[in-house]
Design an enzyme around this catalytic site. Structure first.
Site, PDB file in Angstrom:
ATOM      1  N   ASP A  28       4.710   0.381  12.221  1.00 59.13           N
ATOM      2  CA  ASP A  28       3.512  -0.271  11.686  1.00 59.13           C
ATOM      3  C   ASP A  28       3.408  -1.744  12.094  1.00 59.13           C
ATOM      4  O   ASP A  28       2.420  -2.404  11.765  1.00 59.13           O
ATOM      5  CB  ASP A  28       3.473  -0.160  10.150  1.00 59.13           C
ATOM      6  CG  ASP A  28       3.059   1.232   9.698  1.00 59.13           C
ATOM      7  OD1 ASP A  28       2.653   2.046  10.538  1.00 59.13           O
ATOM      8  OD2 ASP A  28       3.137   1.497   8.477  1.00 59.13           O
ATOM      9  N   ARG A  85       0.586  13.982  13.893  1.00 55.68           N
ATOM     10  CA  ARG A  85       1.106  13.811  12.525  1.00 55.68           C
ATOM     11  C   ARG A  85       1.111  15.127  11.735  1.00 55.68           C
ATOM     12  O   ARG A  85       0.372  15.283  10.756  1.00 55.68           O
ATOM     13  CB  ARG A  85       0.313  12.745  11.779  1.00 55.68           C
ATOM     14  CG  ARG A  85       0.518  11.374  12.377  1.00 55.68           C
ATOM     15  CD  ARG A  85      -0.208  10.317  11.640  1.00 55.68           C
ATOM     16  NE  ARG A  85       0.595   9.685  10.616  1.00 55.68           N
ATOM     17  CZ  ARG A  85       0.183   8.626   9.927  1.00 55.68           C
ATOM     18  NH1 ARG A  85      -0.990   8.117  10.126  1.00 55.68           N
ATOM     19  NH2 ARG A  85       0.956   8.090   9.018  1.00 55.68           N
ATOM     20  N   LYS A 101       0.839  -1.206   0.000  1.00 53.05           N
ATOM     21  CA  LYS A 101       0.000   0.000   0.000  1.00 53.05           C
ATOM     22  C   LYS A 101       0.877   1.260   0.000  1.00 53.05           C
ATOM     23  O   LYS A 101       0.672   2.164  -0.815  1.00 53.05           O
ATOM     24  CB  LYS A 101      -0.893   0.005   1.250  1.00 53.05           C
ATOM     25  CG  LYS A 101      -1.585   1.317   1.518  1.00 53.05           C
ATOM     26  CD  LYS A 101      -2.476   1.250   2.740  1.00 53.05           C
ATOM     27  CE  LYS A 101      -1.812   1.567   4.048  1.00 53.05           C
ATOM     28  NZ  LYS A 101      -1.460   2.981   4.265  1.00 53.05           N
ATOM     29  N   ASN A 102       1.834   1.311   0.909  1.00 50.04           N
ATOM     30  CA  ASN A 102       2.607   2.544   1.081  1.00 50.04           C
ATOM     31  C   ASN A 102       3.597   2.805  -0.045  1.00 50.04           C
ATOM     32  O   ASN A 102       4.167   3.887  -0.126  1.00 50.04           O
ATOM     33  CB  ASN A 102       3.327   2.546   2.430  1.00 50.04           C
ATOM     34  CG  ASN A 102       2.364   2.765   3.584  1.00 50.04           C
ATOM     35  OD1 ASN A 102       1.178   3.032   3.367  1.00 50.04           O
ATOM     36  ND2 ASN A 102       2.859   2.645   4.804  1.00 50.04           N
ATOM     37  N   ARG A 134      -8.807  -0.533   4.485  1.00 49.38           N
ATOM     38  CA  ARG A 134      -7.925   0.511   3.971  1.00 49.38           C
ATOM     39  C   ARG A 134      -6.562  -0.064   3.574  1.00 49.38           C
ATOM     40  O   ARG A 134      -5.925   0.447   2.658  1.00 49.38           O
ATOM     41  CB  ARG A 134      -7.689   1.594   5.039  1.00 49.38           C
ATOM     42  CG  ARG A 134      -8.810   2.584   5.211  1.00 49.38           C
ATOM     43  CD  ARG A 134      -8.335   3.737   6.082  1.00 49.38           C
ATOM     44  NE  ARG A 134      -6.964   4.077   5.751  1.00 49.38           N
ATOM     45  CZ  ARG A 134      -5.981   4.248   6.633  1.00 49.38           C
ATOM     46  NH1 ARG A 134      -6.196   4.141   7.908  1.00 49.38           N
ATOM     47  NH2 ARG A 134      -4.764   4.544   6.241  1.00 49.38           N
ATOM     48  N   CYS A 156      -4.908  12.399  13.589  1.00 48.45           N
ATOM     49  CA  CYS A 156      -5.503  11.092  13.363  1.00 48.45           C
ATOM     50  C   CYS A 156      -5.280  10.261  14.605  1.00 48.45           C
ATOM     51  O   CYS A 156      -4.648  10.711  15.550  1.00 48.45           O
ATOM     52  CB  CYS A 156      -4.924  10.414  12.130  1.00 48.45           C
ATOM     53  SG  CYS A 156      -3.288   9.796  12.378  1.00 48.45           S
TER      54      CYS A 156
HETATM   55  C1  UD1 Z   1       4.390   6.800   6.784  1.00 48.72           C
HETATM   56  C2  UD1 Z   1       3.534   5.593   6.508  1.00 48.72           C
HETATM   57  C3  UD1 Z   1       2.964   5.041   7.805  1.00 48.72           C
HETATM   58  C4  UD1 Z   1       4.087   4.775   8.808  1.00 48.72           C
HETATM   59  C5  UD1 Z   1       4.966   6.009   8.964  1.00 48.72           C
HETATM   60  C6  UD1 Z   1       6.203   5.734   9.810  1.00 48.72           C
HETATM   61  C7  UD1 Z   1       2.679   6.030   4.287  1.00 48.72           C
HETATM   62  C8  UD1 Z   1       1.509   6.380   3.452  1.00 48.72           C
HETATM   63  N1  UD1 Z   1       2.462   5.974   5.611  1.00 48.72           N
HETATM   64  O1  UD1 Z   1       3.542   7.793   7.375  1.00 48.72           O
HETATM   65  O2  UD1 Z   1       2.288   3.818   7.514  1.00 48.72           O
HETATM   66  O3  UD1 Z   1       3.534   4.450  10.057  1.00 48.72           O
HETATM   67  O4  UD1 Z   1       5.436   6.457   7.679  1.00 48.72           O
HETATM   68  O5  UD1 Z   1       6.952   4.699   9.290  1.00 48.72           O
HETATM   69  O6  UD1 Z   1       3.752   5.773   3.779  1.00 48.72           O
HETATM   70  N2  UD1 Z   1       6.618  14.366  11.320  1.00 48.72           N
HETATM   71  C9  UD1 Z   1       6.684  15.705  11.658  1.00 48.72           C
HETATM   72  N3  UD1 Z   1       6.472  16.624  10.677  1.00 48.72           N
HETATM   73  C10 UD1 Z   1       6.221  16.272   9.384  1.00 48.72           C
HETATM   74  C11 UD1 Z   1       6.161  14.906   9.046  1.00 48.72           C
HETATM   75  C12 UD1 Z   1       6.361  13.979  10.034  1.00 48.72           C
HETATM   76  O7  UD1 Z   1       6.914  16.046  12.804  1.00 48.72           O
HETATM   77  O8  UD1 Z   1       6.051  17.169   8.548  1.00 48.72           O
HETATM   78  C13 UD1 Z   1       6.841  13.335  12.336  1.00 48.72           C
HETATM   79  C14 UD1 Z   1       5.599  12.474  12.606  1.00 48.72           C
HETATM   80  O9  UD1 Z   1       4.727  13.087  13.516  1.00 48.72           O
HETATM   81  C15 UD1 Z   1       6.233  11.212  13.136  1.00 48.72           C
HETATM   82  C16 UD1 Z   1       7.537  11.111  12.340  1.00 48.72           C
HETATM   83  O10 UD1 Z   1       7.787  12.417  11.837  1.00 48.72           O
HETATM   84  O11 UD1 Z   1       6.559  11.392  14.500  1.00 48.72           O
HETATM   85  C17 UD1 Z   1       7.514  10.147  11.177  1.00 48.72           C
HETATM   86  O12 UD1 Z   1       6.344  10.342  10.419  1.00 48.72           O
HETATM   87  P1  UD1 Z   1       6.298  10.123   8.855  1.00 48.72           P
HETATM   88  O13 UD1 Z   1       7.450   9.275   8.423  1.00 48.72           O
HETATM   89  O14 UD1 Z   1       6.124  11.423   8.192  1.00 48.72           O
HETATM   90  O15 UD1 Z   1       4.963   9.287   8.696  1.00 48.72           O
HETATM   91  P2  UD1 Z   1       4.041   9.299   7.429  1.00 48.72           P
HETATM   92  O16 UD1 Z   1       4.852   9.601   6.228  1.00 48.72           O
HETATM   93  O17 UD1 Z   1       2.824  10.108   7.718  1.00 48.72           O
END
Ligand code: UD1
Length: 417
Positions: free
Chosen positions: A304, A121, A22-23, A396, A116
């Site tokens: 995950d 996030r 999915k990701n 999902r 969420c």
């Molecule tokens: C992606 C995955 C999700 C997985 C996560 C961590 C997808 C669609 N989803 O989510 O399944 O659980 O990686 O492996 O690929 N953060 C910030 N600011 C930002 C972005 C992130 O502070 O602008 C923080 C988040 O709150 C979190 C950390 O960075 O603590 C990592 O998050 P991130 O890698 O961005 O997760 P996603 O990309 O949303």
């Protein structure tokens, strides 16, 4: 709303085919926005998040065709630059259109995804990165508005590695002018998969899979045909299910090199795991041994898989400490597992799990995708019947989950409520 009924106590045995990730599929399908023409993607999992992505692309003016596990996208008719709230709220990863729309149309308006179940996030790192490429960013009425006369390559440092943040910035930078360097970039296999597809389109990217990614902007990109990599979290979930039921399961069509951290931990619980080509054979131990765990960015243990691993530890011999370092609120499954008899105490981002000999079936409800999967695992190992509500979370992100578990001998069924 449908529910899933599991009668525990059956040993899982047999083969299970792992679906496309999915990701990986989400950013790769969205990358079609970067060119004009028919892109073809094979091994796309049939999931609600993929349906949401297709709707989003169509809403932007792209054409989408689906046949089984093949999805074709043509963004020649890309006409709108807005991702509305109704589409984004269903799937947080919709934020991935930000980079490509800015690169193609020089302006975009994307609804903020909001919080969420697993934490706040934020998307500040996505936005800061785009600003470094020359975009002007505003926040108006719950929308991110971004515009740039042209995107110009720059050095971008991630305060912490963000998976979708790295993907968004990569997709914006491929059509920017000059060189972009992403430092402290995420290293997940899904990043490498996206970079490979972008390179097939004609992008120039070096270092994907490491924490420093260099992108040399090009003028345009061409359509491609590509195959989505196997889902490492689905693979990990089936391995955990085999382990917890003392089963004997072979995973086919997977990438063992993407699940090294999970295999390592499962071996420490006493599971016997052998890898051969793209198959993984796992035989569960008589009783799970306890292991401590800390979630980390790839190649560390994936957040995950934390919920599924916690279920394993809840029936392990002894005590284990689980630390969640990625998301601040990712223990929402704990209260449901406690209702099934698990002995878990949470303090901050750490959970202390004292293994009990047997969980007992109960009606439970989950509030996120991986938590739902963990409750199914708990049900497989529990005495009597477990009823999992709100299964739309599973739709999902897990393809044909009930059918796959049934195929392995689980007593599991989905009922309309
Ligand atoms: C992606 C995955 C999700 C997985 C996560 C961590 C997808 C669609 N989803 O989510 O399944 O659980 O990686 O492996 O690929 N953060 C910030 N600011 C930002 C972005 C992130 O502070 O602008 C923080 C988040 O709150 C979190 C950390 O960075 O603590 C990592 O998050 P991130 O890698 O961005 O997760 P996603 O990309 O949303």
């Amino acid at each position: 709303m449908d529910k899933i009924i599991v009668k525990g106590g059956h040993r899982l045995c047999g083969n299970v085919k792992i679906s496309g990730a999915k990701n990986a599929a989400l950013p790769i399908i969205i990358a079609s926005l970067l060119n004009d023409g028919w892109n073809t993607f094979h091994n796309v999992p049939q999931l609600m998040d993929i349906e949401s992505t297709k709707l989003l692309l169509e809403n932007l003016g792209a054409q989408v065709e689906t046949s089984g596990h093949t999805v074709r996208v043509n963004a020649a008719g890309l006409s709108r630059h807005e991702a509305p709230y109704d589409l984004v709220r269903k799937m947080r990863a919709s934020i991935l259109v930000l980079g490509p729309l800015l690169a193609r149309l020089k302006k975009t308006r994307v609804s903020l995804p909001g919080g969420c179940a697993i934490g706040a996030r934020p998307i500040n790192l996505h936005l800061k990165g785009l600003e470094h490429l020359g975009a002007k960013i505003g926040l108006e009425h719950g929308y991110v508005e971004a515009a740039a006369q042209e995107l110009i390559g720059n050095e971008i440092y991630f305060d912490m590695p963000s998976v979708t943040g790295t993907e968004n910035l990569m997709m914006a930078a491929v059509l920017a002018k000059g060189e972009t360097v992403l430092r402290n970039a995420a290293r997940e296999p899904e990043i490498t998969a996206l970079a490979q597809v972008l390179c097939m389109m004609g992008a120039k990217i070096k270092g994907a899979g490491t924490s420093i990614i260099t992108i040399y902007g090009v003028d345009s990109l061409a359509p491609v045909t590509a195959t989505i990599i196997p889902d490492r979290i689905e693979a990990g979930t089936f391995m955990a299910a085999a382990a917890i039921t003392g089963g004997d399961v072979t995973l086919t069509d997977c990438r063992p090199d993407h699940v090294g951290g999970i295999i390592h931990k499962l071996k420490m619980t006493g599971a016997d795991i052998t890898v051969s080509g793209n198959t993984i054979h796992i035989v569960g131990p008589e009783r799970i041994g306890s292991v401590d765990l800390k979630t980390l960015p790839y190649p560390g243990f994936p957040t995950d898989m934390q919920a599924q691993f916690m279920v394993l530890m809840s029936v392990a011999r002894g005590l284990s400490i689980i630390s969640e370092t990625i998301f601040e609120n990712r223990f929402i499954h704990v209260s449901e597992l406690r209702r099934m008899g698990a002995d878990i105490t949470v303090s901050g981002n750490t959970a202390m799990v004292k293994g009990v000999p047997l969980l007992s079936g109960a009606p439970v409800m989950a509030t996120d995708l991986r938590a739902s999967a963990s409750l199914i695992l708990a049900g497989l190992a529990a005495a009597n019947t477990t009823e999992i509500n709100r299964v739309y979370h599973l739709d999902r992100g897990y393809e044909a989950l009930v059918e796959k578990f049934s195929g392995l001998g689980a007593n599991i069924r989905r009922v309309k409520n």
